[in-house]
Motif scaffolding. Structure first.
Motif: not given
Lengths: 352, 352
Positions: A36-37, A41, A43-46
């Motif tokens: 998702e990100i 940023d 941090a990454a978003v899973i």
């Protein structure tokens, strides 16, 4: 060190830290809906999409895990990804994302990092994983690559090291010992080169084992094969440190012993002939060589019929009571040879 | 380097790789129900419990990010965790797990790694995070610590860098510039010590800023404070590289400009007096010093009443149209000073 020796080289300091990461990662695309990100940023978003999250991290240090005298940087980037994906595959999960952290001394220009990232990019494409996080920094000496890999899978399909039962069959994918023999050839030719830089290295005819060492693959394909055969392993591990060491890990965590039959251990004919050429015992290369990145797993004896003729799999032994220990049954003599943990160990092989 | 100088030291090679990780991590316990499998298998398994997974990785290199001449190893381990948890906090997620990878040269005995892990353990306890993965290897030179942190949160609560709108208020937690001033004192006293090892360092009276540098904390508490105030930031970032650099990141990703009022920027009186003692401009320490690990975020102007008297928060400016740029409004004169990205940068501060 770089494939094209004629480039004008750019010092890393020409970019800021953020500019450098942006530059190195701008051509990466995303293939997984779970991403998702990504980079850019804090941090990454899973999105785990109702699955469990499988996580592993591996650090590779110059002079310990690789020698840039004969390892191309692009191959190094590729392999750094592969060794992590192999751990995800060993849990029977699907690798989906990676995070990459690199520390490089000022002897590495931006172009060197570009080569490493070209290898990382190739691995991401080949294995359908997304690069979602990165940190790049300077170091006072040498090159360190740390990759963290993420995998996803539902609970019921995840396989640990601890489920093997007495009488389960021990199965291995592919063939063993090749990566270690490839390393021996690379080190031999590198020594010749260091002694006389005008000598051409003699690599011809060693293609398969050189590729096993320089461009190993993670067996992420095995998961699908096993599902098609309707087999769920009772325990599983990847072979990064040699068959002997990994078998002892399964033994330790599953509380069973193992018998491995020397004559069953799959080895390529080039691995065997190269071992003999170098006066090494081929079976020792399979047992202690490491870096093959094949999978070692146990299955219920009831699944034998499903697997016995499959070209990817070789049944090499079976589980016994823990108090019967872990032994190789020698070819011909049936002599029992104790398996020991002397696999590839970063602390003992320092400098290789 | 070690706190107790009289230990009999153990070379890392006395343990194998697996024995060492087991030894270093055996006293870690688990607090999060999301931790299903930790160290000891091919990979860790996390149960995201219907939340998104937030992931970040940071690499710290000796001679670049820390100087063991004055940083105790235990503090280093603690700080290595904190810098990652700060990134998780900046996404408004709850940190839950970490993976630790360390490469250390043979100048580091096992006891040195034990000190680092003691600091990691303390941070895990303080922040309620579980150590779920580790890799420890040798390096040819120096010490490198790479930590990957995992956080969990539902989608609706995650805050990125990209949501700030024109007229939003810019808010910062705690106070700024202290960590940088602490570093200046440590470097000054270390230089004195190197010139004359019999000189006692003069650290007295600098406690607060030394602690800001040596034992920073991640503002994982802010998430709860904001929830209690019923505020969701429109964008957020942590301050690792200085207020100026982080404001520019929010600007870049939210497509707005910012005005920061010099007189509003919160600084401790010790930070200001130490800056003056060292002939540094205090506001420059806040803008470019870095390593404060406070949070910088934007809120809707409608939320101003909720936050204005809260001791944790200071409104320091607001968002304007992107084409109006990013400026500090100077105290008294109202002169506009362009914010620039010269924060703490591992490539520019090499050797610090």
């Amino acid at each position: 060190m770089l494939e094209d020796k004629n480039l004008d080289l750019t010092p890393i300091s020409a970019y800021g830290e953020f500019g450098l990461i942006k530059h190195l990662t701008e051509n990466f695309s995303f293939k997984n809906t779970s991403t998702e990100i990504s980079i850019g940023d804090d941090a990454a978003v899973i999105n785990p999409e109702n699955q469990k999250v499988v996580l592993t991290t591996d650090i590779l240090a110059e002079g310990v895990h690789f020698n840039l005298g004969y390892v191309p940087l692009k191959h190094l980037g590729y392999k750094a990804v592969v060794v992590n994906l192999s751990d995800i595959a060993a849990m029977n999960a699907k690798p989906t994302q990676i995070l990459v952290a690199i520390a490089a001394s000022n002897r590495f220009p931006v172009e060197a990092l570009e080569e490493i990232y070209a290898g990382i990019s190739l691995a991401c494409k080949h294995y359908n994983v997304d690069l979602v996080g990165g940190d790049t920094t300077s170091s006072t000496s040498g090159l360190i690559i740390n990759i963290t890999a993420v995998g996803l899978e539902v609970s019921e399909k995840i396989v640990t090291r601890s489920g093997a039962k007495v009488n389960d069959l021990l199965v291995v994918t592919g063939d063993l010992g090749g990566a270690y023999m490839g390393l021996q050839i690379l080190e031999r030719e590198h020594s010749v080169f260091l002694a006389n830089p005008n000598m051409q290295p003699e690599m011809e005819g060693y293609d398969y084992i050189l590729e096993r060492q320089l461009k190993p693959e993670a067996r992420t394909d095995i998961k699908k094969n096993l599902e098609e055969l309707d087999i769920k392993p009772t325990s599983m591990i990847d072979i990064s440190d040699g068959l002997s060491s990994e078998t002892l890990h399964l033994s330790d965590q599953s509380k069973v012993g193992f018998r491995i039959y020397e004559e069953k251990v799959p080895m390529d004919s080039l691995t065997i002939s190269t071992a003999e050429e170098l006066n090494l015992n081929p079976i020792m290369c399979a047992l202690s060589g490491g870096e093959d990145y094949e999978l070692l797993f146990t299955i219920s004896p009831n699944d034998f019929e499903k697997i016995k003729n499959h070209p990817d799999f070789t049944v090499i032994g079976h589980a016994v009571d823990l108090d019967q220990g872990n032994f190789l049954v020698a070819r011909g003599s049936n002599e029992l040879i104790a398996l020991n943990a002397q696999g590839w160990d970063a602390f003992l092989n320092r400098g290789k």
